[in-house]
Structures are given as C-alpha cells and as structure tokens.
Design a protein around this motif. Sequence first.
Motif, PDB file in Angstrom:
ATOM      1  N   ILE A  85       0.845  -1.190   0.000  1.00  0.00           N
ATOM      2  CA  ILE A  85       0.000   0.000   0.000  1.00  0.00           C
ATOM      3  C   ILE A  85       0.882   1.241   0.000  1.00  0.00           C
ATOM      4  N   THR A  86       0.816   2.032  -1.054  1.00  0.00           N
ATOM      5  CA  THR A  86       1.556   3.291  -1.064  1.00  0.00           C
ATOM      6  C   THR A  86       0.720   4.363  -0.379  1.00  0.00           C
ATOM      7  N   GLY A  87       1.415   5.374   0.147  1.00  0.00           N
ATOM      8  CA  GLY A  87       0.695   6.373   0.941  1.00  0.00           C
ATOM      9  C   GLY A  87       0.001   5.726   2.119  1.00  0.00           C
ATOM     10  N   GLY A  88       0.639   4.702   2.679  1.00  0.00           N
ATOM     11  CA  GLY A  88      -0.031   3.852   3.660  1.00  0.00           C
ATOM     12  C   GLY A  88       0.184   4.218   5.106  1.00  0.00           C
ATOM     13  N   SER A  89       0.859   5.319   5.379  1.00  0.00           N
ATOM     14  CA  SER A  89       1.210   5.615   6.768  1.00  0.00           C
ATOM     15  C   SER A  89       0.146   6.394   7.521  1.00  0.00           C
ATOM     16  N   ARG A  90      -0.890   6.848   6.820  1.00  0.00           N
ATOM     17  CA  ARG A  90      -1.928   7.633   7.495  1.00  0.00           C
ATOM     18  C   ARG A  90      -3.179   7.662   6.622  1.00  0.00           C
ATOM     19  N   GLY A  91      -4.254   8.238   7.159  1.00  0.00           N
ATOM     20  CA  GLY A  91      -5.442   8.515   6.381  1.00  0.00           C
ATOM     21  C   GLY A  91      -6.035   7.309   5.698  1.00  0.00           C
ATOM     22  N   LEU A  92      -6.424   7.480   4.445  1.00  0.00           N
ATOM     23  CA  LEU A  92      -7.087   6.416   3.702  1.00  0.00           C
ATOM     24  C   LEU A  92      -6.182   5.215   3.492  1.00  0.00           C
ATOM     25  N   GLY A  93      -4.899   5.459   3.280  1.00  0.00           N
ATOM     26  CA  GLY A  93      -3.975   4.345   3.080  1.00  0.00           C
ATOM     27  C   GLY A  93      -3.883   3.454   4.294  1.00  0.00           C
ATOM     28  N   LEU A  94      -3.798   4.058   5.468  1.00  0.00           N
ATOM     29  CA  LEU A  94      -3.720   3.273   6.697  1.00  0.00           C
ATOM     30  C   LEU A  94      -5.040   2.554   6.961  1.00  0.00           C
ATOM     31  N   GLN A  95      -6.150   3.198   6.656  1.00  0.00           N
ATOM     32  CA  GLN A  95      -7.448   2.539   6.797  1.00  0.00           C
ATOM     33  C   GLN A  95      -7.526   1.287   5.912  1.00  0.00           C
ATOM     34  N   MET A  96      -7.058   1.393   4.681  1.00  0.00           N
ATOM     35  CA  MET A  96      -7.072   0.237   3.779  1.00  0.00           C
ATOM     36  C   MET A  96      -6.098  -0.842   4.237  1.00  0.00           C
ATOM     37  N   ALA A  97      -4.978  -0.431   4.792  1.00  0.00           N
ATOM     38  CA  ALA A  97      -4.035  -1.406   5.336  1.00  0.00           C
ATOM     39  C   ALA A  97      -4.677  -2.200   6.464  1.00  0.00           C
ATOM     40  N   HIS A  98      -5.428  -1.531   7.328  1.00  0.00           N
ATOM     41  CA  HIS A  98      -6.152  -2.235   8.390  1.00  0.00           C
ATOM     42  C   HIS A  98      -7.133  -3.235   7.784  1.00  0.00           C
ATOM     43  N   ALA A  99      -7.859  -2.811   6.771  1.00  0.00           N
ATOM     44  CA  ALA A  99      -8.854  -3.703   6.161  1.00  0.00           C
ATOM     45  C   ALA A  99      -8.209  -4.966   5.621  1.00  0.00           C
ATOM     46  N   LEU A 100      -7.120  -4.818   4.889  1.00  0.00           N
ATOM     47  CA  LEU A 100      -6.467  -5.971   4.281  1.00  0.00           C
ATOM     48  C   LEU A 100      -5.806  -6.845   5.347  1.00  0.00           C
ATOM     49  N   GLY A 101      -5.180  -6.206   6.325  1.00  0.00           N
ATOM     50  CA  GLY A 101      -4.536  -6.970   7.390  1.00  0.00           C
ATOM     51  C   GLY A 101      -5.532  -7.696   8.272  1.00  0.00           C
ATOM     52  N   GLU A 102      -6.662  -7.061   8.559  1.00  0.00           N
ATOM     53  CA  GLU A 102      -7.692  -7.708   9.376  1.00  0.00           C
ATOM     54  C   GLU A 102      -8.286  -8.927   8.667  1.00  0.00           C
ATOM     55  N   ALA A 103      -8.210  -8.936   7.344  1.00  0.00           N
ATOM     56  CA  ALA A 103      -8.699 -10.088   6.573  1.00  0.00           C
ATOM     57  C   ALA A 103      -7.630 -11.160   6.396  1.00  0.00           C
ATOM     58  N   GLU A 136       5.313   4.581  13.045  1.00  0.00           N
ATOM     59  CA  GLU A 136       4.129   4.731  13.900  1.00  0.00           C
ATOM     60  C   GLU A 136       2.953   3.921  13.347  1.00  0.00           C
ATOM     61  N   ALA A 137       2.746   3.992  12.035  1.00  0.00           N
ATOM     62  CA  ALA A 137       1.633   3.262  11.422  1.00  0.00           C
ATOM     63  C   ALA A 137       1.844   1.761  11.516  1.00  0.00           C
ATOM     64  N   THR A 138       3.069   1.319  11.295  1.00  0.00           N
ATOM     65  CA  THR A 138       3.366  -0.117  11.371  1.00  0.00           C
ATOM     66  C   THR A 138       3.150  -0.632  12.790  1.00  0.00           C
ATOM     67  N   ALA A 139       3.562   0.153  13.780  1.00  0.00           N
ATOM     68  CA  ALA A 139       3.338  -0.238  15.177  1.00  0.00           C
ATOM     69  C   ALA A 139       1.847  -0.356  15.478  1.00  0.00           C
ATOM     70  N   ALA A 141      -2.540  -4.404  16.382  1.00  0.00           N
ATOM     71  CA  ALA A 141      -3.836  -5.005  16.040  1.00  0.00           C
ATOM     72  C   ALA A 141      -3.688  -6.447  15.556  1.00  0.00           C
ATOM     73  N   GLY A 142      -2.472  -6.994  15.668  1.00  0.00           N
ATOM     74  CA  GLY A 142      -2.250  -8.385  15.285  1.00  0.00           C
ATOM     75  C   GLY A 142      -1.975  -8.597  13.808  1.00  0.00           C
TER      76      GLY A 142
END
Length: 264
Positions: A19-37, A53-56, A61-62
């Motif tokens: 995920i590019t632009g993945g450290s905040r905002g919409l990118g981080l939200q999408m990273a959560h979605a994919l990781g939670e799945a 910070e985003a990776t932590a 969240a596992g």
Amino acid sequence: MTPRNVQQLFDLTGKTALITGGSRGLGLQMAHALGEAGARVMLSSRKADDLEEATAELQAAGIDARWIAADCGKEEDTRRLATQTLERMGAIDILVNNAGASWGSPAESHPVEAWDKVMNLNVRGYFILAQQVANSYMIPKKAGRIINIASIAGLNGNPPAMQTLAYNTSKTAVIGFTRTLAAEWGRYGINVNAICPGFFMTKMAAGLIKSMGEQEMAARAPLGRLGDEEDLKGITLLYASDAGKHITGQWLAVDGGVSVVLGA
C-alpha cells in the motif's frame, strides 16, 4: 468446485499487500482492512517516522506489517520499492496505488512545476509501480489485484473556489488508466479497479474542509456526513479478495452520495 462461503471468499490469509501512501489517512485505513482479513502488509510513504508509527499501530492489532520509505513521485524510488518488497515479502498479490498529492491554484496561474509534481505522483507513479509489480510477480503467477485510488474530483469539474485543476485531471486519468489496464491485463488473471473517495477528514483534505466548513461540506452529501475511518474498508476488501474476482475495470464512488447530487 464447491462454492465457498462468504467468510472464505473474503479471506486474504496467505496474501501480501503493498500500500503506497499507507502511513496515514485512507492508506492506513485500507491497510487495516487488508490486514484484518489476513493479508501481510507492506506500507510505504516518504517519511520513516510516520511509517514506524503506522506499522506499530497495525502490529498492535495483530497484523503482520512492515514498511519501506519511498517517494513514488520519483522513478528510482518507485522501482526500489517494488524490488525491495518482493525481496522481503516474496510476493505482491495486492497492490494499492494510493500515494497522492494536490495543489491549489487558479488554472490561469497554475505553476507548471506543480502540475508536474501532481501528475508524476498521482499518475506516472501508479503506472511505473503497477507495471513493475505485474512484470515481476503478477503476470508470471497469472493472478493479482490492483486497486487504484482515484477521487470523485475526477468525475466532475470543481466549484471555482476549489482550484485543484492538476489534482482533478490526475484523478480522471487514474480512472482511464484503471479501465484500460483492466482490459489489457485480464488475460493474465489480474483484476484492476478504482475507488473514488469523496470528502474524508484526511490531512490532504483538512485544509479544504476547514476553509469551506465541515458542516457545509457534510451537507453536500445526501447521507449528511463526511467519510470516516471505516468507510473504505468494505470496498477495499471486495476488490482485493475472491469475493470480487469477477469485477475488473470498474470504479466506485465512496462519497455519501455527493457524486449523485453532482450528476456524475
């Protein structure tokens, strides 16, 4: 083949997402979605501190999350990002092209260098990364998911006060890029789709929302609110998973209905 249940179709266990632009905002939200799945996640953006910070946050969240700092407005950084992700993760099953920039200026005085900066990141960077990931992994594997983040700004003109010509043009280009790439790469088993977010309270949009008034912006949407920290999760997971395996070349506005009112 025995049809899978819904949980199985949305399961991303064993998949790897970049995920590019993945450290905040919409990118981080999408990273959560994919990781939670169940996906492993590689985040990228320009700033290492933000990525740490985003990776932590994801790891807490596992989610199996890592990061690589890169500026996707620069070709050498973009190519390094793809190469290093494959070296470290061994796969890129899902690519989310989300890194983006905007610039506010009247069209008649819009600086050419600002136009180039926006286009290089929002369009050229998407192409370079998609091409390299496809050639290095998805095409040989005959499978892959590419999700390009466009915007409802790419569907219509702007009110004069917004003055974001380069940004709007770039997001229109992303929609065309998505549809054309899907037509060419379907034969390789690669699904390419786009999301067109409306107004979310992100850092990029915060200045505009503040200047126009949060309540006024929310009132533009039939649902009467701005996007929140959950609103991109569902469509991201649909596009990334086998639940969306027969969807390609499409864009979907996630905007509370703003584009309906504007006539997109």
